[in-house]
Enzyme design. Structure first.
Site, PDB file in Angstrom:
ATOM      1  N   CYS A  85      33.149 -29.483  19.706  1.00 40.03           N
ATOM      2  CA  CYS A  85      33.906 -28.275  20.047  1.00 40.03           C
ATOM      3  C   CYS A  85      34.381 -28.346  21.506  1.00 40.03           C
ATOM      4  CB  CYS A  85      33.072 -27.022  19.770  1.00 40.03           C
ATOM      5  SG  CYS A  85      34.060 -25.510  19.628  1.00 40.03           S
ATOM      6  N   HIS A 180      31.274 -27.772  14.045  1.00 38.42           N
ATOM      7  CA  HIS A 180      29.869 -27.840  14.470  1.00 38.42           C
ATOM      8  C   HIS A 180      29.009 -28.517  13.395  1.00 38.42           C
ATOM      9  CE1 HIS A 180      30.032 -25.388  18.154  1.00 38.42           C
ATOM     10  NE2 HIS A 180      31.049 -24.794  17.552  1.00 38.42           N
ATOM     11  N   GLU A 182      25.978 -29.390  13.731  1.00 37.58           N
ATOM     12  CA  GLU A 182      24.570 -29.036  13.912  1.00 37.58           C
ATOM     13  C   GLU A 182      24.136 -27.814  13.106  1.00 37.58           C
ATOM     14  OE1 GLU A 182      26.721 -26.990  17.416  1.00 37.58           O
ATOM     15  OE2 GLU A 182      26.982 -28.714  16.082  1.00 37.58           O
TER      16      GLU A 182
END
Length: 525
Positions: A85, A180, A182
Site C-alpha cells: 500500500c 493488503h 496481511e
C-alpha cells in the site's frame, strides 16, 4: 543451536494499523522478524543483517513531499523489498515513478487480475477468468494510486480502479502491492507473504516454540547465573508463561509474589496458588490485600481514577513484599512484543488519541533497584500461548479470555464495594461456566459480566424485588482492534439469565450488550 535472530526479516513501519499483523503473519511461517520505524539508522540496519525488508502501509499520502519516505539507501542495498500500500507508493515515487490521488478510491474487497508471470504471484489464485487469467479476492484500503511505473518495473496485477495494483522489478527483487496481503480478507495473503519471505528472501524457518524455549532458557541462565529472580504473578497468560519458563530455566531461584486485590474472578487466587505452588513447586508469596484496595477505592467512580489507584496500590503492596526479600537481584516482567513496539513509538501517527489508559498494571517500582528480566519481550500474544502449551501449561489457562489488570474494578460501573464485587464474581462465573458447558467459550474471543449501578423491579414468588442489573458481554475479534458482538443463541442467553437471577442474591435483571467496536470499546470502562 544457532541464533534464531541472526538474519531477521525487517518490517519498516509507516504508521499502518496493520503493521503488527504483518509481523504476526511472518512469525506464523516460523520466520523471526522485527518492526522498526521507517527512518531506521543505516548503521543499525547493517548490524541487524536482515534477509529482506517489508515496507508497511500508512495513513499519509506520498503526494506531499513532507510525508514519510523510506531511506534512499535502502533501494541500493541489494536486499529483496516488498512495499505494501503506502510502502508500494513511496517505493514507486522514490525510484522514479508517479503517484496521484484518485477520485476512484478502493476500500474493502476488490477482484484482482494477475498479469503474466511474476515470482511473487505465480500459481496463486482464487479462481480463473473466462480468458484464463488468474483472479484473487483482495482487501484494498487506499485513495492514492501508482500512475506511472519506475524504470525497470512491470505491472503484475490490476483491479478495475487500479491499473497498477502490483509491480515488480524481478532483477532487483523489488515488489509492490497496492492491496493488503496481511489481512485475512485477502484469502491467499499468507501464501503471497510466504512466497516473498521464504522463497524470495530465503528466510530461515526456525522460529518455533521449541527453539524459542531453548534459546530463552539459555539466555536466562547466562544472564541470571545463580542469582534470584522476583516475579509478580497475576495468573494471566503472560505472567504464567514467564513463571513456567523461569522455573524450567532456574528452578528454586525464582520467587513469585501473588497479590489478591479482591477484584479477581471467582476462585482465581486458589487456582493460581494450586497450579504454580502445589503442582509446579514454585515458591509463591501470597498477599491478601483486598481491604487495602477497597479502602483506596472508597468513594471513587471515575474509571481512569480507579485504574490509577489500583495500579498505584498494587505497586505499594508489591514493593512492601519485595523489600522483605534481601537476596533478590532480578525483577522479571511479562512484557510482550506489542508493548515494546508501542513504548518505542514506532508508529508515525504522533497525534493518536488515548482512548483509555492500558489495562495491564505496569510501572513496578524503581526503588527496588533490581535488574530487569523480560524473557518474552520478543513474542506476540499468540506466540506466548504456543510457548505456554509447549511448557506444559493447561490449555484452559493458556487460552483463557483476556482479563483487565484492574480486574473487576473496571467492570463495576460505580464505586467499588465488596458487595458489588461478590455479586459480579458469581454472575461472571455462571456465564463462563455455561459457555464452557455449551462448547461456546473457545468460539468467542472474550466474554464477561458487568455490574450496573442501577436497580430494577423484579418479582420472585409472590414478593417484589428491587435489585441490581447485570449485563453480559461477548465479542468476536481477530486482533481486538475491532470486534463484533457475539450472536449467542437465545436459549443459551435465557438459561444464563435464569441461573444468575435465581442463584445470585441481589440481581433482578440480566441484559445483553449488542454493541460492536467501534463505536463501543470491548470493556465498559
Amino acid at each position: 543451536m544457532n541464533d534464531l535472530k541472526k538474519s531477521p526479516l525487517l518490517i519498516l513501519d509507516f504508521g499502518s494499523q496493520y503493521t503488527q499483523l504483518i509481523a504476526r503473519r511472518v512469525r506464523e511461517m516460523g520466520v523471526y522478524c522485527e518492526i522498526y520505524p521507517y527512518h531506521i539508522n543505516h548503521e543499525q540496519f547493517k548490524k541487524l543483517n536482515p534477509c529482506g525488508v517489508i515496507l508497511s502501509g500508512g495513513p499519509s499520502t506520498v503526494t506531499h513531499d513532507a510525508n514519510p519516505r523510506a531511506p534512499q539507501w535502502l533501494f541500493e542495498s541489494d536486499l529483496p523489498l516488498l512495499g505494501i500500500c503506502y510502502g508500494m507508493q513511496t517505493m514507486a515515487v522514490q525510484l522514479g515513478g508517479q503517484v496521484h490521488s484518485s477520485a476512484l478510491r478502493e476500500f474493502g474487497y476488490a477482484e484482482l487480475r494477475l498479469h503474466g508471470h511474476s515470482q511473487l504471484l505465480s500459481n496463486i489464485e482464487d479462481r480463473t477468468a473466462v480468458d484464463g487469467s488468474a483472479l484473487l479476492d483482495v482487501w484494498m484500503s487506499h485513495g492514492d494510486k501508482v500512475t506511472e511505473l519506475p524504470p525497470g518495473f512491470k505491472v503484475i496485477c490490476e483491479t478495475r480502479n487500479a491499473p497498477i495494483a502490483g509491480m515488480a522489478d524481478e532483477s532487483r527483487q523489488m515488489y509492490g502491492l497496492q492491496f493488503h496481503p496481511e489481512v485475512t480478507h485477502t484469502l491467499q495473503g499468507l501464501r503471497i507473504l510466504q512466497r516473498f519471505v521464504v522463497d524470495i528472501c530465503k528466510a530461515p524457518t526456525e522460529w518455533t516454540p521449541e527453539h524459542i524455549i531453548d534459546e530463552a532458557i539459555n539466555k536466562i541462565r547466562e544472564q541470571v547465573g545463580t542469582e534470584k529472580v522476583l516475579l509478580g504473578l497475576s495468573g494471566g497468560v503472560d505472567s504464567s508463561v514467564v513463571a513456567a519458563l523461569l522455573h524450567r530455566a532456574i528452578g528454586e531461584q525464582l520467587v513469585c509474589v501473588f497479590v489478591d486485590t479482591g477484584l479477581l474472578r471467582l476462585n482465581e487466587a486458589e487456582q493460581v496458588l494450586s497450579m504454580f505452588g502445589r503442582h509446579m513447586g514454585i515458591r509463591i508469596i501470597a498477599v491478601n490485600a483486598e481491604d487495602k484496595f477497597l479502602t483506596a477505592l472508597k468513594g471513587v467512580t471515575c474509571p481512569e481514577e480507579k485504574r490509577k489507584i489500583i495500579g498505584r496500590t498494587f505497586i505499594e503492596v508489591f514493593d512492601e513484599e519485595a523489600q522483605k526479600l534481601t537476596d533478590i537481584k532480578w525483577l522479571a516482567q511479562g512484557t510482550i512484543y506489542p508493548d515494546v513496539i508501542e513504548s518505542a513509538a514506532t508508529s508515525t501517527n504522533d497525534a493518536a488519541v488515548v482512548i483509555k489508559s492500558h489495562h495491564n498494571v505496569g510501572g513496578l517500582p524503581d526503588t527496588l533497584n533490581l535488574k530487569l528480566l523480560e524473557p518474552i519481550r520478543e513474542l506476540f500474544k499468540d506466540e506466548v500461548r504456543q510457548v505456554g502449551l509447549e511448557l506444559g501449561l493447561p490449555h484452559d489457562m493458556v487460552y483463557r479470555h483476556p482479563f483487565p489488570g484492574p480486574g473487576l474494578g473496571v467492570r463495576i460501573l460505580a464505586e467499588v464495594k465488596k458487595e458489588y464485587a461478590d455479586i459480579l464474581r458469581k454472575a461472571d462465573a455462571i456465564f463462563i461456566e455455561e459457555l464452557h458447558n455449551a462448547q461456546l467459550y473457545h468460539k468467542i474471543s472474550q466474554a464477561f459480566a458487568v455490574f450496573l449501578p442501577v436497580k430494577s423491579v423484579g418479582v420472585m414468588g409472590d414478593g417484589r424485588r428491587y435489585d441490581y442489573v447485570i449485563c453480559l458481554r461477548a465479542v468476536e475479534t481477530v486482533d481486538f482492534m475491532t470486534a463484533h458482538w457475539s450472536q449467542l443463541p437465545w436459549d443459551f442467553l435465557g438459561k444464563v439469565s435464569n441461573r444468575i437471577i435465581n442463584e445470585v442474591e441481589g440481581v433482578s435483571r440480566v441484559t445483553y450488550d449488542i454493541s460492536g467496536k467501534p463505536p463501543a470499546t470491548i470493556e465498559w470502562e
